[in-house]
Write an enzyme that holds these catalytic residues in place. Structure first.
Site, PDB file in Angstrom:
ATOM      1  N   SER A 406     123.525  80.985  92.235  1.00 10.52           N
ATOM      2  CA  SER A 406     122.729  79.750  92.369  1.00 10.52           C
ATOM      3  C   SER A 406     122.624  79.166  93.730  1.00 10.52           C
ATOM      4  CB  SER A 406     123.230  78.667  91.505  1.00 10.52           C
ATOM      5  OG  SER A 406     124.494  78.526  91.102  1.00 10.52           O
ATOM      6  N   HIS A 427     117.387  83.531  89.393  1.00  8.60           N
ATOM      7  CA  HIS A 427     118.451  82.227  88.991  1.00  8.60           C
ATOM      8  C   HIS A 427     117.825  81.465  87.929  1.00  8.60           C
ATOM      9  CE1 HIS A 427     119.729  78.234  90.519  1.00  8.60           C
ATOM     10  NE2 HIS A 427     120.640  78.617  89.835  1.00  8.60           N
ATOM     11  N   GLU A 439     113.902  81.017  89.190  1.00  6.53           N
ATOM     12  CA  GLU A 439     113.794  81.227  90.737  1.00  6.53           C
ATOM     13  C   GLU A 439     113.870  82.717  90.977  1.00  6.53           C
ATOM     14  OE1 GLU A 439     114.718  77.611  93.263  1.00  6.53           O
ATOM     15  OE2 GLU A 439     116.519  78.361  92.283  1.00  6.53           O
ATOM     16  N   ASN A 477     118.239  73.808  94.101  1.00  7.70           N
ATOM     17  CA  ASN A 477     119.583  73.293  94.416  1.00  7.70           C
ATOM     18  C   ASN A 477     119.819  72.710  95.751  1.00  7.70           C
ATOM     19  OD1 ASN A 477     120.429  73.398  91.863  1.00  7.70           O
ATOM     20  ND2 ASN A 477     121.663  75.469  92.134  1.00  7.70           N
TER      21      ASN A 477
END
Ligand code: CAA
Length: 698
Positions: A406, A427, A439, A477
């Site tokens: 991540s 991801h 992702e 993130n």
């Protein structure tokens, strides 16, 4: 007559065939053609009119691309009224998806026949509007108030069988729409069936509309269209005439059509479809994808394996030891049992997936023949490198080596293999068989067909796949960590976590950031802070240690029963944890901060400014190719309210100059955190929007 509607005469029946691929949307050409077709049929002495669609569907709705432009005559509501008023018998034959304006045309017809696979519904709420061509007046007249309210406020599609039972259609028949339509129309003529206008049927029954309105508003978390639909159906029940009901429907429709929520939802509709259509992938074929490997059978790995099994792929699950592999199988079976319970798969499919399609392994050699392998092991570079070194040694030529990291550097991971062109980041979001976002992280050397295969996997797994470049946290993130910091700063300065959560759920987020932190586990942020402090933080960066104290006491959020909130077993939400307020007060005192009052409005402004600013940096640096990629990431992975379209669509609507001015004013207190994104400054200077960038890059 336009080409969009073909006119043909078969005996007494005038046949109007819609030909406006791909979905026979009711654009201006279709509307003009339908009107001309009805008039011609009447003037030529036909006794009946049959309407049906060529290709994959009957009309799937109004042409959404025309929304926001000046409406063109003939307007759909007038056309529906005109069809209904025809002295001829008008029949619609439905196949595919008769949606929105499509179902409204069908309801203006006097009789409706459908193929067994046909689906119908009024999905306008999902676009921020309501059925504006008589749907809210005619559907309750055939299906009853309660069934119509349920369908219209939820936008749910019903199948032919349910539609027949509800009185929405008159008949189900197997065959081509043209054939079943002609046969049914002839049958009606032979029987001397009367012209039967839905609008002339008695008004539907009144119910407690106020109570339903309030309940619908609450359920919509701030979305206005479902509740507004209730008022439109109320008008069907309470107006003295159909005309008066239609007039009220029109007024309410225009209110919604002119709303920001309509802009947000239509942006979401088109972006959801555009996000996986990357210009750079045009003409690039994906590699073969039949068998995949998953390394690590924890919650994430098991979720990925579950999604892959449900998509019909075969999966090799690699774990360190036989007991761990069995435990992974248990998790996967548990997930699949959920699908079985909800009727998504049959018992046979469950057995096939758990016994045939899934293989457990403890030796890397078992991965020698898979097309793609995803590792979901511990988030530590040395561990990842060891895994990729082993994969490089055993995987077949052309196999794709993917990491579910991540935030780690996918370039560094790729560099430890002899085939960096085959390495990619995939991801997933936990639980991976539920969350829609994927992702697809493209490293410097990743080959285009490997990227295309990442998107192909996402499609098969029914995910919304977004292309992301390599940086700490990728798109989602990275932006999350910035807006979380803005929230943390507000806490230091005087806001409470509970006020912030409440302000943001009021904005439309599914959960506030502190409730999310409790759900994810406070230990995750704790580990991250320890890592960052060890790496050395910039002295200008604001930091706080009160959450660490909670973690040191073993309070990690929901999983331990206590975090920002206290959770009682069996109860869904939590109540504020009083210890947190004391810890925050102590932290403020230690840092010499006198707390001040924040309004909910300021909380939202600061939180959103931080989100938009970081998102603009992410786009400006090319980590996201287009603003819409960021919007879809936040919508599908972070609970951003769909009716606001995504942070950058929201920013366009709010005004980029206003947001930039806010950022600059916040920078007066903290010019380290609030550094304006160059792209935002550029767009403001040029008087352009993020949506302009979307259009230029699609
Ligand atoms: N208007 C314009 N374009 C439309 C459209 C519409 N109503 N519906 C679909 N399209 C386009 C899509 O954007 C897509 O275009 P690209 O290929 O360029 O991306 C193409 O048609 C195919 O659509 P999908 O990829 O979604 O195909 P699908 O087979 O998966 O789904 C569908 C087909 C079920 C019709 C789905 O597209 C859908 O749900 N469309 C929206 C239906 C809808 O909301 N209708 C109500 C419109 S509002 C209305 O009618 C208001 C009123 O009362 C006056």
């Amino acid at each position: 007559m336009t080409d969009a509607i073909a006119y043909e005469r078969i005996g007494d029946i005038a046949v109007l065939k819609a030909q406006n691929p791909p979905v026979n949307a009711l654009g201006i050409d279709i509307r003009t053609g339908l009107l001309a077709g009805i008039e011609r049929a009447e003037s030529e002495g036909a006794k009946a009119v049959l309407i049906y669609g060529d290709g994959r569907t009957y009309f799937a709705g109004a042409d959404i691309r025309e929304f926001g432009q000046a409406p063109k005559d003939p307007y759909l509501p007038d056309l529906c009224n005109r069809i209904e008023a025809s002295p001829l018998i008008v029949v619609s034959a439905l196949h595919g998806t008769a949606l929105g304006g499509g179902l409204e045309v069908a309801l203006s017809s006097h009789y409706r026949v459908a193929v067994p696979s046909a689906k119908m519904g009024l999905p306008e709420v999902h676009l921020g509007i309501l059925p504006g061509a008589g749907g809210t007046q005619r559907l309750p007249r055939v299906a009853g108030t309660e069934a119509a309210l349920e369908m219209i406020t939820s936008g749910r599609q019903v199948g032919a069988k349910e539609a027949l039972a509800a009185g929405i259609i008159d008949k189900i028949a197997e065959g081509e729409p043209r054939e079943i339509g002609l046969a049914y129309t002839q049958e009606l003529l032979d029987q001397g069936a009367p012209r039967r206008a839905v609008g002339e049927m008695p008004a539907p029954q009144a119910v407690d509309f106020d109570a339903i309105y309030e309940a619908t508003l609450k359920k919509g978390r701030g979305q206005l269209s479902p509740a507004t639909c209730v008022r439109a159906v109320q008008a069907a029940a309470e107006s003295p005439s159909l005309e008066a009901g239609l007039k009220r429907e029109r007024e309410l429709f225009m209110e919604l059509m002119n709303s920001d929520q309509r802009l947000g939802l239509i942006h979401a509709f088109f972006s959801e479809r555009a996000v996986s259509k990357l210009p750079e992938l045009k003409g690039v074929a994906p590699r073969d994808l039949n068998a995949i490997g998953v390394i690590g059978g924890g919650t994430m790995g098991a979720g990925i394996a579950t999604a892959a099994l449900l998509a019909g792929l075969s999966v090799v699950m690699l774990e360190m030891a036989p007991e761990a592999a069995e435990a992974a199988k248990g998790r996967i079976a548990g997930n699949l049992k959920g699908a079985l319970k909800r009727g998504k798969i049959s018992e046979d499919q469950f057995t096939q997936m758990t016994e045939d399609a899934l293989t457990l392994a403890t030796d890397y050699a078992a991965l020698s023949d898979v097309d793609l392998v995803i590792e979901a092991v511990f988030e530590e570079m040395s561990v990842k490198k060891e895994v990729f070194g082993k994969l490089d040694a055993v995987c077949k030529k052309g196999a794709i080596l993917a990491s579910n990291t991540s935030y780690l550097d996918v370039n560094e991971i790729a560099a430890c293999t002899s085939r960096p062109e085959d390495v990619i980041g995939l991801h997933f979001f936990s639980p991976a068989h539920v969350m829609k976002l994927l992702e697809v992280v493209v490293a410097d050397k990743t080959a285009p067909d490997v990227v295309a295969t990442g998107f192909e996997l996402g499609k098969r797994l029914k995910k919304i796949s977004v292309r992301a470049g390599v940086c700490d946290g990728f798109i989602g993130n990275r932006i999350l960590s910035t807006y979380r910091k803005a929230a943390d700063h507000m806490i230091l300065d005087g806001a409470s976590p509970y006020q912030i959560d409440k302000a943001l759920t009021g904005f439309g987020f599914a959960m506030g950031p502190f409730a999310v932190a409790d759900l994810a586990g406070l230990d995750i942020g704790w580990a991250m802070r320890k890592r960052k402090r060890a790496e050395g933080m910039d002295p200008r960066e604001r930091d706080s240690a009160y959450v660490d104290k909670m973690c040191e006491a073993g309070n990690f959020g929901q999983k331990t029963g206590k975090g920002y909130y206290v959770y009682e077993a069996g109860k869904r939400g939590g109540t504020p944890n009083p210890e947190v307020s004391d810890l925050i007060a102590a932290e403020r005192a230690e840092q010499g901060i006198s707390p001040r009052v924040f309004s909910d409005e300021e909380i939202i402004s600061r939180y959103m400014a931080a989100m938009v600013n970081e998102a603009a940096k992410v786009v400006g640096e090319g980590i996201a190719r287009r603003p819409l990629d960021v919007d879809m990431t936040l919508l599908f992975g972070y609970g951003f309210p769909r009716y606001r379209g995504g942070p950058l669509k929201w920013a366009d609507i709010e005004g980029l100059d206003k947001i930039l001015a806010n950022i600059k004013s916040y920078a007066k207190e903290d010019d380290f955190f609030w550094q304006p994104a160059p792209l935002l400054e550029q767009l403001v200077a040029e008087g352009r929007t993020f949506d302009d960038l979307n259009k230029e890059n699609s």
